[in-house]
Motif scaffolding. Structure first.
Motif, mmCIF file in Angstrom:
data_model
loop_
_atom_site.group_PDB
_atom_site.id
_atom_site.type_symbol
_atom_site.label_atom_id
_atom_site.label_comp_id
_atom_site.label_asym_id
_atom_site.label_seq_id
_atom_site.Cartn_x
_atom_site.Cartn_y
_atom_site.Cartn_z
ATOM 1 N N GLU A 31 13.028 66.061 -2.288
ATOM 2 C CA GLU A 31 14.140 65.454 -1.547
ATOM 3 C C GLU A 31 15.357 66.370 -1.503
ATOM 4 O O GLU A 31 16.010 66.516 -0.465
ATOM 5 C CB GLU A 31 14.512 64.114 -2.188
ATOM 6 N N SER A 32 15.690 67.016 -2.615
ATOM 7 C CA SER A 32 16.906 67.837 -2.686
ATOM 8 C C SER A 32 16.621 69.332 -2.543
ATOM 9 O O SER A 32 17.529 70.156 -2.704
ATOM 10 C CB SER A 32 17.622 67.590 -4.020
ATOM 11 N N ASN B 193 22.362 67.714 0.713
ATOM 12 C CA ASN B 193 22.845 66.346 0.902
ATOM 13 C C ASN B 193 21.678 65.363 0.832
ATOM 14 O O ASN B 193 20.528 65.700 1.129
ATOM 15 C CB ASN B 193 23.554 66.210 2.249
ATOM 16 N N THR B 194 22.015 64.148 0.466
ATOM 17 C CA THR B 194 20.965 63.124 0.333
ATOM 18 C C THR B 194 20.680 62.389 1.637
ATOM 19 O O THR B 194 19.733 61.582 1.690
ATOM 20 C CB THR B 194 21.369 62.090 -0.734
ATOM 21 N N ASP B 195 21.491 62.637 2.672
ATOM 22 C CA ASP B 195 21.276 61.940 3.933
ATOM 23 C C ASP B 195 20.857 62.876 5.069
ATOM 24 O O ASP B 195 19.927 62.569 5.809
ATOM 25 C CB ASP B 195 22.522 61.159 4.343
ATOM 26 N N ARG B 196 21.520 64.057 5.184
ATOM 27 C CA ARG B 196 21.199 64.916 6.327
ATOM 28 C C ARG B 196 21.647 66.343 6.035
ATOM 29 O O ARG B 196 22.761 66.579 5.568
ATOM 30 C CB ARG B 196 21.879 64.387 7.590
ATOM 31 N N ASN B 197 20.747 67.290 6.326
ATOM 32 C CA ASN B 197 21.059 68.707 6.171
ATOM 33 C C ASN B 197 20.617 69.427 7.436
ATOM 34 O O ASN B 197 19.470 69.272 7.873
ATOM 35 C CB ASN B 197 20.318 69.292 4.958
ATOM 36 N N GLU C 205 16.656 70.437 11.043
ATOM 37 C CA GLU C 205 17.302 69.251 10.485
ATOM 38 C C GLU C 205 16.403 68.631 9.422
ATOM 39 O O GLU C 205 15.237 68.334 9.691
ATOM 40 C CB GLU C 205 17.597 68.224 11.571
ATOM 41 N N ASP D 78 15.981 65.420 6.975
ATOM 42 C CA ASP D 78 16.414 64.041 6.714
ATOM 43 C C ASP D 78 15.720 63.549 5.447
ATOM 44 O O ASP D 78 14.580 63.056 5.506
ATOM 45 C CB ASP D 78 16.067 63.146 7.902
ATOM 46 N N PRO D 79 16.364 63.670 4.294
ATOM 47 C CA PRO D 79 15.738 63.253 3.031
ATOM 48 C C PRO D 79 15.456 61.757 2.953
ATOM 49 O O PRO D 79 14.622 61.336 2.139
ATOM 50 C CB PRO D 79 16.775 63.678 1.977
ATOM 51 N N THR D 80 16.120 60.952 3.765
ATOM 52 C CA THR D 80 15.899 59.509 3.690
ATOM 53 C C THR D 80 14.497 59.123 4.160
ATOM 54 O O THR D 80 13.964 58.083 3.757
ATOM 55 C CB THR D 80 16.935 58.757 4.527
#
Length: 223
Positions: A79-80, A104-108, A118, A120-122
């Motif tokens: 995730e990270s 970031n935990t939402d968007r990189n 892009e 998206d770890p979510t």
């Protein structure tokens, strides 16, 4: 209903006897099982073909169009982690074209020239877009998890951009081979099925023909 002539009844009886004898012979020699074995081999071949496809996916390059690719990873493990889009050379060496620099935990996101990435770890998905494809973009590409101190983890399938003519030719050859195997299996299996159905229909017609004369004799004639 007209009764079957004696000659027809004898012919049907002979045919049914021969069919039963042939069925017994096939059962004793194991010939009933080989069509199913052939079908099993076909299924194994198809599954193997799909397994190869999971390693690498070929996409037709259309000059001037955009390429969009999605790569899925294990959200519990990566995730990270940093993500990257690479081009693989003929000797197996990889060139990083674009890579994320944030965790970031939402968007990189990251952009380098025509390459946009892009993460998206979510939902644990890396999305890559290559704009305005060119002929020199032909080749093999891959999404990777950048593990820094270790070799990157490749997210399958890899993407190979090929000329449309080459892709269509490879597709035709594979489909022709599969079609030949499918038709062979279908013919063998359906031949036995059709023979069984035909025998049952003939048998039913024969029995019906024998029953009708007795029924007709039992009814009194009307003057």
């Amino acid at each position: 209903m007209w009764a079957n002539p004696p000659g027809t009844a004898r012919a049907l009886g002979t045919a049914s006897t021969q069919w039963v004898q042939e069925a017994d012979r096939m059962e004793r020699t194991g010939l009933w099982g080989w069509p199913w074995l052939l079908l099993l081999l076909l299924l194994l071949w198809v599954s193997g073909f799909e397994a190869v496809g999971e390693e690498e996916k070929q996409i037709c390059l259309q000059e001037g169009r955009n390429l969009s690719v999605s790569c899925v990873y294990n959200i519990m493990l990566y995730e990270s982690s940093l993500k990257a889009w690479q081009r693989v050379g003929s000797q197996g060496s990889a060139e990083t074209l674009v890579r994320t620099n944030t965790r970031n935990t939402d968007r990189n996101v990251a952009r380098v020239g025509r390459y946009f990435l892009e993460d998206d770890p979510t939902i644990a998905v890396v999305s890559v877009t290559v704009t305005e494809l060119q002929r020199q973009d032909l080749g093999l590409y891959q999404c990777v998890i950048d593990l820094s101190s270790r070799s990157p983890l490749v997210l399958l399938p890899r993407i190979r951009l090929v000329q449309c003519e080459d892709l269509l030719l490879a597709f035709d050859h594979s489909n022709l081979l599969m079609l030949a195997i499918v038709l062979t299996c279908g013919f063998v299996l359906n031949k036995g099925l059709v023979s069984s159905v035909l025998f049952l229909l003939l048998r039913k017609s024969w029995v019906s023909g024998e029953a009708n004369p007795a029924k007709q004799q039992s009814q009194p004639s009307r003057s």
